[in-house]
Design a protein around this motif. Sequence first.
Motif, PDB file in Angstrom:
ATOM      1  N   PHE A  68      -2.746   1.319   6.204  1.00 42.76           N
ATOM      2  CA  PHE A  68      -1.476   1.745   6.788  1.00 42.76           C
ATOM      3  C   PHE A  68      -1.624   2.297   8.198  1.00 42.76           C
ATOM      4  N   ASN A  69      -2.621   3.163   8.406  1.00 37.43           N
ATOM      5  CA  ASN A  69      -2.798   3.840   9.687  1.00 37.43           C
ATOM      6  C   ASN A  69      -3.999   3.276  10.433  1.00 37.43           C
ATOM      7  N   LEU A  70      -3.836   3.024  11.721  1.00 40.74           N
ATOM      8  CA  LEU A  70      -4.894   2.415  12.528  1.00 40.74           C
ATOM      9  C   LEU A  70      -6.184   3.230  12.487  1.00 40.74           C
ATOM     10  N   SER A  71      -6.071   4.539  12.562  1.00 43.35           N
ATOM     11  CA  SER A  71      -7.262   5.387  12.634  1.00 43.35           C
ATOM     12  C   SER A  71      -8.071   5.390  11.348  1.00 43.35           C
ATOM     13  N   GLN A  72      -7.449   4.945  10.239  1.00 43.06           N
ATOM     14  CA  GLN A  72      -8.124   4.972   8.948  1.00 43.06           C
ATOM     15  C   GLN A  72      -8.299   3.584   8.317  1.00 43.06           C
TER      16      GLN A  72
ATOM     17  N   PRO B 227       0.790  -1.232   0.000  1.00 41.89           N
ATOM     18  CA  PRO B 227       0.000   0.000   0.000  1.00 41.89           C
ATOM     19  C   PRO B 227       0.821   1.281   0.000  1.00 41.89           C
ATOM     20  N   LYS B 228       2.050   1.248   0.520  1.00 40.55           N
ATOM     21  CA  LYS B 228       2.845   2.472   0.542  1.00 40.55           C
ATOM     22  C   LYS B 228       3.157   2.967  -0.861  1.00 40.55           C
ATOM     23  N   ASP B 229       3.008   2.087  -1.865  1.00 40.00           N
ATOM     24  CA  ASP B 229       3.285   2.467  -3.238  1.00 40.00           C
ATOM     25  C   ASP B 229       2.058   2.993  -3.978  1.00 40.00           C
ATOM     26  N   TYR B 230       0.897   2.987  -3.324  1.00 42.19           N
ATOM     27  CA  TYR B 230      -0.297   3.499  -3.981  1.00 42.19           C
ATOM     28  C   TYR B 230      -0.113   4.981  -4.315  1.00 42.19           C
ATOM     29  N   ALA B 231      -0.509   5.370  -5.511  1.00 41.22           N
ATOM     30  CA  ALA B 231      -0.469   6.785  -5.880  1.00 41.22           C
ATOM     31  C   ALA B 231      -1.470   7.589  -5.062  1.00 41.22           C
ATOM     32  N   ASP B 232      -2.597   6.968  -4.747  1.00 44.08           N
ATOM     33  CA  ASP B 232      -3.640   7.601  -3.935  1.00 44.08           C
ATOM     34  C   ASP B 232      -3.296   7.397  -2.463  1.00 44.08           C
ATOM     35  N   LYS B 233      -2.759   8.423  -1.824  1.00 42.39           N
ATOM     36  CA  LYS B 233      -2.305   8.280  -0.440  1.00 42.39           C
ATOM     37  C   LYS B 233      -3.459   8.152   0.547  1.00 42.39           C
ATOM     38  N   SER B 234      -4.634   8.631   0.177  1.00 44.77           N
ATOM     39  CA  SER B 234      -5.785   8.422   1.058  1.00 44.77           C
ATOM     40  C   SER B 234      -6.173   6.953   1.066  1.00 44.77           C
ATOM     41  N   ARG B 235      -5.989   6.290  -0.070  1.00 43.40           N
ATOM     42  CA  ARG B 235      -6.236   4.841  -0.125  1.00 43.40           C
ATOM     43  C   ARG B 235      -5.156   4.094   0.651  1.00 43.40           C
TER      44      ARG B 235
ATOM     45  N   GLN C 191      11.492  -9.073  14.758  1.00 44.90           N
ATOM     46  CA  GLN C 191      12.344  -7.990  14.286  1.00 44.90           C
ATOM     47  C   GLN C 191      11.571  -6.709  13.961  1.00 44.90           C
ATOM     48  N   LEU C 192      10.257  -6.737  14.068  1.00 44.90           N
ATOM     49  CA  LEU C 192       9.468  -5.549  13.745  1.00 44.90           C
ATOM     50  C   LEU C 192       9.761  -4.445  14.757  1.00 44.90           C
ATOM     51  N   SER C 193      10.135  -3.256  14.260  1.00 43.42           N
ATOM     52  CA  SER C 193      10.590  -2.185  15.148  1.00 43.42           C
ATOM     53  C   SER C 193       9.806  -0.889  14.988  1.00 43.42           C
ATOM     54  N   PHE C 194       8.680  -0.932  14.276  1.00 45.87           N
ATOM     55  CA  PHE C 194       7.868   0.273  14.105  1.00 45.87           C
ATOM     56  C   PHE C 194       6.407  -0.133  13.980  1.00 45.87           C
ATOM     57  N   GLY C 195       5.509   0.833  14.130  1.00 49.96           N
ATOM     58  CA  GLY C 195       4.086   0.540  14.079  1.00 49.96           C
ATOM     59  C   GLY C 195       3.475   0.902  12.733  1.00 49.96           C
ATOM     60  N   GLY C 196       2.196   0.568  12.597  1.00 46.29           N
ATOM     61  CA  GLY C 196       1.499   0.859  11.346  1.00 46.29           C
ATOM     62  C   GLY C 196       1.841  -0.120  10.241  1.00 46.29           C
ATOM     63  N   HIS C 197       1.589   0.297   8.998  1.00 51.88           N
ATOM     64  CA  HIS C 197       1.913  -0.522   7.812  1.00 51.88           C
ATOM     65  C   HIS C 197       1.189  -1.875   7.888  1.00 51.88           C
TER      66      HIS C 197
ATOM     67  N   MET D 272       9.375  -0.887  -5.421  1.00 51.97           N
ATOM     68  CA  MET D 272       8.941  -1.039  -4.040  1.00 51.97           C
ATOM     69  C   MET D 272      10.072  -0.754  -3.064  1.00 51.97           C
ATOM     70  N   GLY D 273      11.277  -1.220  -3.378  1.00 51.80           N
ATOM     71  CA  GLY D 273      12.398  -1.099  -2.447  1.00 51.80           C
ATOM     72  C   GLY D 273      13.125   0.230  -2.493  1.00 51.80           C
ATOM     73  N   GLY D 274      13.023   0.934  -3.639  1.00 55.79           N
ATOM     74  CA  GLY D 274      13.710   2.211  -3.770  1.00 55.79           C
ATOM     75  C   GLY D 274      15.156   2.044  -4.220  1.00 55.79           C
ATOM     76  N   GLN D 275      15.767   3.153  -4.610  1.00 57.53           N
ATOM     77  CA  GLN D 275      17.120   3.109  -5.160  1.00 57.53           C
ATOM     78  C   GLN D 275      18.225   3.130  -4.108  1.00 57.53           C
ATOM     79  N   LYS D 276      17.863   3.308  -2.833  1.00 55.41           N
ATOM     80  CA  LYS D 276      18.869   3.274  -1.777  1.00 55.41           C
ATOM     81  C   LYS D 276      19.092   1.859  -1.254  1.00 55.41           C
ATOM     82  N   ALA D 277      18.385   0.896  -1.831  1.00 57.67           N
ATOM     83  CA  ALA D 277      18.440  -0.484  -1.358  1.00 57.67           C
ATOM     84  C   ALA D 277      19.823  -1.105  -1.549  1.00 57.67           C
ATOM     85  N   THR D 278      20.028  -2.231  -0.900  1.00 52.17           N
ATOM     86  CA  THR D 278      21.341  -2.883  -0.872  1.00 52.17           C
ATOM     87  C   THR D 278      21.663  -3.639  -2.159  1.00 52.17           C
ATOM     88  N   PHE D 279      20.672  -4.383  -2.683  1.00 54.55           N
ATOM     89  CA  PHE D 279      20.926  -5.277  -3.802  1.00 54.55           C
ATOM     90  C   PHE D 279      20.230  -4.817  -5.075  1.00 54.55           C
ATOM     91  N   THR D 280      20.862  -5.084  -6.209  1.00 47.51           N
ATOM     92  CA  THR D 280      20.158  -4.996  -7.479  1.00 47.51           C
ATOM     93  C   THR D 280      19.274  -6.235  -7.595  1.00 47.51           C
TER      94      THR D 280
END
Length: 243
Positions: free
Chosen positions: A103-107, A90-98, A155-161, A201-209
Amino acid sequence: MKVALVTGAAKGLGLEWCHQLGLKGYKVILTARNFEQAQLAASELNQQDLVIYPKALDVANESEIEDLASWATELFGRVDLIVNNAGINPKDYADKSRMAKAFNLSQLDYQEMLQVIQINSLAPLMMVKHFLPLLKKSEKPLVVNISSWLSSVSQLSFGGHYGYVGSKNLLNVLNKSMALELKNEGIICVNVNPGWVKTQMGGQKATFTTEESVKNLIKNIVEKVSLEETGSFLNFDGSPHPW
């Protein structure tokens, strides 16, 4: 020649799976929701003297999976490897409201969450369900599901998603259950963490090609994994990944 099927393979990691398996001598069924995209991707690989078959497949549509299995039965009579790569984040959706609805508990929204789970968690099982007769005809049948380090509870270290994290974690436990059911059939089912990969999905800062990631997965898992490891969650280097 061995036969492999890769879902979500018009670009990124899935396309590289088709490329590397083709170089290894596999006949590869390259699938994507959009047939024209699948056809274009396969055409580019076939120009390298690989044997790639483009097919349209929406993994959320069971009748399309069933039709593809019937086609593969007629053409090949067996499948040796299934790479369940198709997935959504979902983080890759163009529609951020979707995006926020998974992603967010409140929504949070039931339907948005269920769509992510359908594609990321349930579709891999449906693929195996319909290709099971073809896998049984292989000398070493293997199912590789693309999971993520984000599926690891320890290993999960953050909330949401919630949509992505939850769906990949569910994939892990569903695959283990499937692996235990199919172990007596000699079918190996594993989930893999491909590493942080440079994709959309991974972005260009990722470790592996994508090339590095898939080469690792083929060398350390596809070519080495044993029936004793079925149900495992493995890193790209073949080591166990923490649950």
